[in-house]
Design a protein around this motif. Structure first.
Motif, PDB file in Angstrom:
ATOM      1  N   ASP A  34       6.026 -25.715   0.469  1.00 29.47           N
ATOM      2  CA  ASP A  34       6.707 -24.582  -0.276  1.00 29.47           C
ATOM      3  C   ASP A  34       6.283 -23.240   0.538  1.00 29.47           C
ATOM      4  O   ASP A  34       6.950 -22.448   0.957  1.00 29.47           O
ATOM      5  N   ILE A  35       5.037 -23.153   0.958  1.00 31.98           N
ATOM      6  CA  ILE A  35       4.531 -22.119   1.615  1.00 31.98           C
ATOM      7  C   ILE A  35       5.464 -22.032   2.863  1.00 31.98           C
ATOM      8  O   ILE A  35       5.695 -21.059   3.429  1.00 31.98           O
ATOM      9  N   LYS A  36       5.268 -23.130   3.762  1.00 28.73           N
ATOM     10  CA  LYS A  36       5.961 -23.333   4.971  1.00 28.73           C
ATOM     11  C   LYS A  36       7.431 -22.639   4.541  1.00 28.73           C
ATOM     12  O   LYS A  36       7.968 -22.028   5.489  1.00 28.73           O
ATOM     13  N   ALA A  37       8.190 -23.337   3.709  1.00 26.82           N
ATOM     14  CA  ALA A  37       9.548 -22.694   3.488  1.00 26.82           C
ATOM     15  C   ALA A  37       9.692 -21.094   3.486  1.00 26.82           C
ATOM     16  O   ALA A  37      10.741 -20.811   3.912  1.00 26.82           O
ATOM     17  N   ILE A  38       8.679 -20.581   2.687  1.00 20.37           N
ATOM     18  CA  ILE A  38       8.796 -19.248   2.603  1.00 20.37           C
ATOM     19  C   ILE A  38       8.374 -18.360   3.668  1.00 20.37           C
ATOM     20  O   ILE A  38       8.959 -17.718   4.281  1.00 20.37           O
ATOM     21  N   GLN A  39       7.438 -19.116   4.601  1.00 23.38           N
ATOM     22  CA  GLN A  39       7.228 -18.517   6.119  1.00 23.38           C
ATOM     23  C   GLN A  39       8.297 -18.542   6.849  1.00 23.38           C
ATOM     24  O   GLN A  39       8.601 -17.396   7.380  1.00 23.38           O
ATOM     25  N   ASP A  40       8.964 -19.611   6.638  1.00 21.48           N
ATOM     26  CA  ASP A  40       9.987 -19.612   7.573  1.00 21.48           C
ATOM     27  C   ASP A  40      11.263 -18.812   7.311  1.00 21.48           C
ATOM     28  O   ASP A  40      12.187 -18.441   8.181  1.00 21.48           O
ATOM     29  N   LYS A  41      11.385 -18.419   6.135  1.00 21.60           N
ATOM     30  CA  LYS A  41      12.336 -17.401   5.567  1.00 21.60           C
ATOM     31  C   LYS A  41      12.055 -16.006   6.232  1.00 21.60           C
ATOM     32  O   LYS A  41      12.919 -14.889   5.986  1.00 21.60           O
ATOM     33  N   THR A  42      10.662 -15.721   6.427  1.00 24.04           N
ATOM     34  CA  THR A  42      10.239 -14.414   6.849  1.00 24.04           C
ATOM     35  C   THR A  42      10.678 -13.989   8.144  1.00 24.04           C
ATOM     36  O   THR A  42      10.438 -15.120   9.253  1.00 24.04           O
ATOM     37  N   LYS A  43      10.865 -12.920   8.414  1.00 20.94           N
ATOM     38  CA  LYS A  43      11.649 -12.549   9.742  1.00 20.94           C
ATOM     39  C   LYS A  43      10.173 -12.347  10.622  1.00 20.94           C
ATOM     40  O   LYS A  43       9.094 -12.143  10.330  1.00 20.94           O
ATOM     41  N   ASP A  44      10.684 -12.209  12.023  1.00 22.87           N
ATOM     42  CA  ASP A  44       9.755 -11.877  13.041  1.00 22.87           C
ATOM     43  C   ASP A  44       9.563 -10.305  13.055  1.00 22.87           C
ATOM     44  O   ASP A  44      10.289  -9.526  12.405  1.00 22.87           O
ATOM     45  N   LEU A  45       8.348  -9.829  13.575  1.00 25.88           N
ATOM     46  CA  LEU A  45       8.214  -8.438  13.460  1.00 25.88           C
ATOM     47  C   LEU A  45       9.079  -7.770  14.532  1.00 25.88           C
ATOM     48  O   LEU A  45       9.565  -8.547  15.320  1.00 25.88           O
ATOM     49  N   PRO A  46       9.405  -6.587  14.312  1.00 27.56           N
ATOM     50  CA  PRO A  46      10.293  -5.817  14.918  1.00 27.56           C
ATOM     51  C   PRO A  46       9.935  -5.608  16.423  1.00 27.56           C
ATOM     52  O   PRO A  46      10.790  -5.604  17.289  1.00 27.56           O
ATOM     53  N   GLU A  47       8.741  -5.634  16.865  1.00 27.79           N
ATOM     54  CA  GLU A  47       8.060  -5.512  18.183  1.00 27.79           C
ATOM     55  C   GLU A  47       8.028  -7.094  18.839  1.00 27.79           C
ATOM     56  O   GLU A  47       7.733  -7.237  19.950  1.00 27.79           O
ATOM     57  N   GLY A  48       8.771  -7.921  18.016  1.00 30.02           N
ATOM     58  CA  GLY A  48       8.649  -9.312  18.405  1.00 30.02           C
ATOM     59  C   GLY A  48       7.476 -10.347  18.005  1.00 30.02           C
ATOM     60  O   GLY A  48       6.243  -9.617  17.642  1.00 30.02           O
ATOM     61  N   GLY A  49       7.786 -11.442  17.835  1.00 32.64           N
ATOM     62  CA  GLY A  49       6.570 -12.332  17.594  1.00 32.64           C
ATOM     63  C   GLY A  49       6.538 -12.458  15.967  1.00 32.64           C
ATOM     64  O   GLY A  49       7.262 -11.996  15.144  1.00 32.64           O
ATOM     65  N   ARG A  50       5.862 -13.605  15.542  1.00 30.32           N
ATOM     66  CA  ARG A  50       5.786 -13.946  14.193  1.00 30.32           C
ATOM     67  C   ARG A  50       4.641 -13.324  13.592  1.00 30.32           C
ATOM     68  O   ARG A  50       3.705 -12.745  14.040  1.00 30.32           O
ATOM     69  N   PRO A  51       4.729 -12.666  12.061  1.00 27.37           N
ATOM     70  CA  PRO A  51       3.715 -12.220  11.545  1.00 27.37           C
ATOM     71  C   PRO A  51       2.318 -12.946  11.300  1.00 27.37           C
ATOM     72  O   PRO A  51       2.591 -14.365  11.611  1.00 27.37           O
ATOM     73  N   PHE A  52       1.536 -12.466  11.095  1.00 26.84           N
ATOM     74  CA  PHE A  52       0.153 -13.229  11.112  1.00 26.84           C
ATOM     75  C   PHE A  52       0.024 -13.560   9.568  1.00 26.84           C
ATOM     76  O   PHE A  52       0.303 -12.886   8.612  1.00 26.84           O
ATOM     77  N   PHE A  53      -0.117 -14.787   9.677  1.00 28.00           N
ATOM     78  CA  PHE A  53      -0.473 -15.604   8.173  1.00 28.00           C
ATOM     79  C   PHE A  53      -1.689 -16.232   8.128  1.00 28.00           C
ATOM     80  O   PHE A  53      -2.353 -16.861   9.109  1.00 28.00           O
ATOM     81  N   TYR A  54      -2.494 -15.989   7.068  1.00 33.52           N
ATOM     82  CA  TYR A  54      -3.590 -16.771   6.796  1.00 33.52           C
ATOM     83  C   TYR A  54      -3.719 -17.173   5.274  1.00 33.52           C
ATOM     84  O   TYR A  54      -3.250 -16.284   4.369  1.00 33.52           O
ATOM     85  N   HIS A  55      -4.192 -18.191   4.877  1.00 37.40           N
ATOM     86  CA  HIS A  55      -4.235 -19.004   3.610  1.00 37.40           C
ATOM     87  C   HIS A  55      -5.431 -18.941   3.245  1.00 37.40           C
ATOM     88  O   HIS A  55      -6.663 -19.357   3.606  1.00 37.40           O
ATOM     89  N   GLU A  56      -5.607 -18.459   1.815  1.00 35.31           N
ATOM     90  CA  GLU A  56      -6.794 -18.413   0.946  1.00 35.31           C
ATOM     91  C   GLU A  56      -7.212 -19.988   0.527  1.00 35.31           C
ATOM     92  O   GLU A  56      -6.306 -20.110  -0.595  1.00 35.31           O
ATOM     93  N   VAL A  57      -7.649 -20.703   1.034  1.00 36.51           N
ATOM     94  CA  VAL A  57      -8.137 -22.156   0.291  1.00 36.51           C
ATOM     95  C   VAL A  57      -9.507 -21.911  -0.037  1.00 36.51           C
ATOM     96  O   VAL A  57     -10.275 -21.959   1.338  1.00 36.51           O
TER      97      VAL A  57
END
Ligand code: LM2
Ligand code: CA
Length: 424
Positions: free
Chosen positions: A162-185
């Motif tokens: 489910d987290i992957k599906a949400i990340q995949d719907k999140t857009k790239d940063l305006p300057e290019g590249g993916r947003p930084f994600f880290y997971h609290e586990v």
């Protein structure tokens, strides 16, 4: 968390009210959307990127209703959050949760951990397209405001798919590249959920490091084992490491016998070592002073947070600790950046002393007694180096064979560090 949350008055305005979302409007006790955007923009303009703490596993706890921090109405018992909107059908229903009262009570069962309510917090069903879309819209709005990434709160309590599906719907940063994600586990080898389930999604918090570094500072002989793969700790490319966090520094969220700002000398050594060593992606904590574990930040009469004032000596006032300004912490960031990508060489760990080089780029030494006086091989090119922690008040000379006379004395911090290409 920057989004709208409940306003708790019993106890009076605890810090943790921010972990009970009411809507995804950027209006928290920290300020309005305009104020948030102004902060993020000013940071970005000076090269400081902001990531947000995103609470998307759940909304507010059962029994809570009224108006959120941004004035939006809600009623948790009716699963009604019109500010998003979320309704009853968007939450995990009792038939998906195997616990007798609907609350998480069995960490050995992933269905219990992920489909039941964490301490009574209304649990969203992220398998639904609508729920995923609302969360991704929140993330995309943050990116529009200038944010560069996300801490995923309570990731352990959501399904990685489910987290992957949400990340995949999140857009790239305006300057290019993916947003930084880290997971609290929180994985302390005590349940069914393992950090490794989340490493394909980004960095994952490595809470075992908090225990390992605390042991290592109490007994320097243990420092060689702060990264212990045999104990399940995740690899350096995925581990998100820290000495303490906002939960465990006050006995919440997996607490324990950790080192915090309450023991400044140990804390400085712990964070300096963490920044000098080559394990993981590091986070530096910055706190406010507190007496009780519920106590919120220093506040004005209306409970808005007090400004962070800066004293003449560079420390903070108004009740803020600002560990990030302590020399063995703040000044070691330059070290970490300078030595990125190198390994640990010339490791020496005897008599409660530790020293090592990082490639041919930097050298670090620390003495628990606060005293050290010996010639060591640094592996660095010959020259005169400025010592970082003392703001260059100390100089270190490396000779033609790479050796240097290293002196730590009790008049200063128990840590020294220097880098190729550093200040002179
Ligand atoms: C987290 N990570 O997974 C956060 O790092 C942690 O700070 C959050 O707990 C937690 N997950 C939920 O986002 C904190 C705090 C809890 C507090 C919750 C919700 O550690 O004590 O729970 O936020 O505000 C509080 C009460 C608890 C009550 C609950 C629901 O302490 O007794 O449970 O609210 O009303 C009935
Ligand atoms: Ca959940």
């Amino acid at each position: 968390p920057p989004n709208e949350h409940v306003v708790v008055t019993q106890p009076m305005r605890p810090w943790w009210e921010r972990y009970q979302p009411v809507s995804y409007k950027l209006h928290s006790r920290g300020g309005t959307e305009a104020e948030f955007k102004d902060m993020v923009t000013r940071c970005k303009n000076v090269g400081v990127r902001v990531y947000v703490d995103s609470v998307v596993n759940h909304m507010a706890g059962l029994g809570r209703q009224g108006s959120g921090s941004g004035g939006t109405s809600f009623n948790s018992d009716n699963f009604d959050f019109p500010g998003v909107p979320f309704r009853r059908e968007h939450f995990n229903s009792r038939d998906k949760c195997p616990s007798h009262d609907g609350n998480i009570n069995n960490y050995g069962d992933p269905n219990n951990v992920r489909n039941c309510f964490l301490v009574g917090l209304t649990d969203l069903d992220q398998s639904q397209e609508y729920v995923r879309t609302k969360i991704a819209e929140f993330y995309n709005h943050c990116i529009d405001v200038g944010v560069a990434g996300f801490r995923i709160d309570a990731a352990k309590h959501m399904w990685p798919g489910d987290i992957k599906a949400i990340q995949d719907k999140t857009k790239d940063l305006p300057e290019g590249g993916r947003p930084f994600f880290y997971h609290e586990v929180i994985d302390q080898n005590d349940g069914a959920i393992k950090v490794g389930e989340y490493t394909p999604l980004g960095y994952v918090t490595e809470f075992r490091y908090c225990q390992k570094i605390a042991e290592g500072i109490r007994n320097f002989g243990m420092l060689h084992g702060v990264y212990d793969p045999g104990w399940g700790m995740t690899d350096s490319a995925h581990a998100f490491v820290f000495v303490d966090n906002h939960d465990n520094q006050r006995g919440h969220g997996g607490g324990g016998n950790l080192i915090t700002h309450k023991h400044p000398r140990d804390y400085k050594m712990a964070v300096a070592f963490t920044l000098a060593y080559n394990y993981g992606f590091t986070r530096v904590m910055s706190s406010y002073y507190f007496q009780s574990s519920d106590q919120g930040p220093p506040h004005n009469g209306d409970y808005s947070a007090k400004d962070v004032t800066i004293n003449a000596d560079g420390s903070c006032g108004n009740g803020w600790v600002c560990e990030h300004r302590w020399n063995p912490i703040g000044n070691m960031v330059a070290f970490r950046n300078a030595v990125a990508g190198t390994g640990v060489d010339n490791w020496r760990n005897e008599n409660e002393e530790v020293s090592f080089s990082r490639g041919q780029k930097g050298f670090f030494a620390m003495a628990k007694s606060g005293h050290m006086d010996r010639t060591l091989h640094t592996g660095l090119p010959a020259g005169e180096y400025c010592e970082l922690v003392s703001d260059c008040k100390k100089k270190i000379t490396v000779d033609g064979s790479g050796n240097a006379h290293i002196v730590i004395d009790n008049s200063a911090e128990p840590v020294i560090a220097f880098i190729v290409g550093g200040p002179t």
